[in-house]
Design a protein around this motif. Sequence first.
Motif, short mmCIF file in Angstrom:
data_model
loop_
_atom_site.label_atom_id
_atom_site.label_comp_id
_atom_site.label_asym_id
_atom_site.label_seq_id
_atom_site.Cartn_x
_atom_site.Cartn_y
_atom_site.Cartn_z
N SER A 9 0.85 -1.19 0.00
CA SER A 9 0.00 0.00 0.00
C SER A 9 0.88 1.25 0.00
N HIS A 11 1.05 3.92 1.73
CA HIS A 11 1.58 4.47 2.98
C HIS A 11 2.71 3.64 3.56
N LEU A 12 3.02 2.48 2.96
CA LEU A 12 4.09 1.62 3.46
C LEU A 12 5.26 1.52 2.49
N GLU A 140 0.12 -5.99 6.62
CA GLU A 140 0.14 -4.53 6.53
C GLU A 140 -0.48 -3.89 7.76
N ALA A 141 -1.53 -4.50 8.30
CA ALA A 141 -2.15 -3.97 9.52
C ALA A 141 -1.17 -4.05 10.67
N THR A 144 1.56 -1.36 10.16
CA THR A 144 1.00 -0.04 10.44
C THR A 144 0.89 0.21 11.94
N ARG A 145 0.43 -0.80 12.68
CA ARG A 145 0.34 -0.65 14.15
C ARG A 145 1.71 -0.42 14.77
N LEU A 147 4.35 0.88 13.38
CA LEU A 147 4.86 2.21 13.03
C LEU A 147 4.19 3.30 13.85
N LEU A 148 2.91 3.12 14.16
CA LEU A 148 2.20 4.12 14.97
C LEU A 148 2.73 4.19 16.39
#
Length: 264
Positions: A9, A11-12, A140-141, A144-145, A147-148
């Motif tokens: 995606s 954003h990654l 990816e989820a 994303t977690r 990275l947050l």
Amino acid sequence: MKYFTIPPSDHLKDIVRYFWVLESAEPYVHYSMADVCPELIFHYHGRFDEIAADGSSVPSFTAGVHGQSSRIRRFTINGSFGILGVYLYPHAVSLLFNVPPVVLTNEMTDLNSLLKTAGDNLEEQVALAPGHPQRIQLIEAFITRRLLQQRQQQPPVFHAIQAIIESKGQITVKQLAQDYFLSERQFERQFRQFSGFSPKLFSRISRFQWTIAQYGNNFPSLTQLALESGYYDQSHFIHDFREFSGQHPRHYFSGNTDATRWRD
């Protein structure tokens, strides 16, 4: 044998270069060559053994991180298999696993050792997912977690790491240090911290990786391929190729080797 890649995606894209899938219904020997980029790997079907230098073998992990490497490794499996790989940029290691990349250099570490229960849960979810879109969505989820949870600002050297990869390893340390307003010593220290290699070795392996990616393209001679890859002479090209692949480039590009079987 089936091999294909899937883009991440948007954003990654600064963390994940791409996802890849390798599947086969037949026994297989896999050659892992030098690479500046680590990989998060999930064996959702089958399990490989790693072949040691003395010919003995030990079971590999079913999910884990194959760190950036300057070494050659071999793996074998006697039956069908399915693997999903997440080809990462080097700086992703510190962002996703909270360890310096140098800790994983030339190492293979199972996911449980890096993430404990979270690693076990992710491995199980990926293994049970009905297909590749669902597996990638889960991964990816997870990324994303992770990275947050990062509170530190990403240093400019992250972009320098990407720049070397994209330039086939042909940007000088002096130029990069100037571009990011650092002394050469500061740049080299930060670069090793976030890539796991010195800039010089990183550049050599990046150039080698670009070279092997030319498999299947038509070059009139090894000399021409060496020049296109940024080598000044053929002997230097052959030396690096042998060091990072264990093979003479003529043998590799002939296609008469198990090392290119997954590409054919």
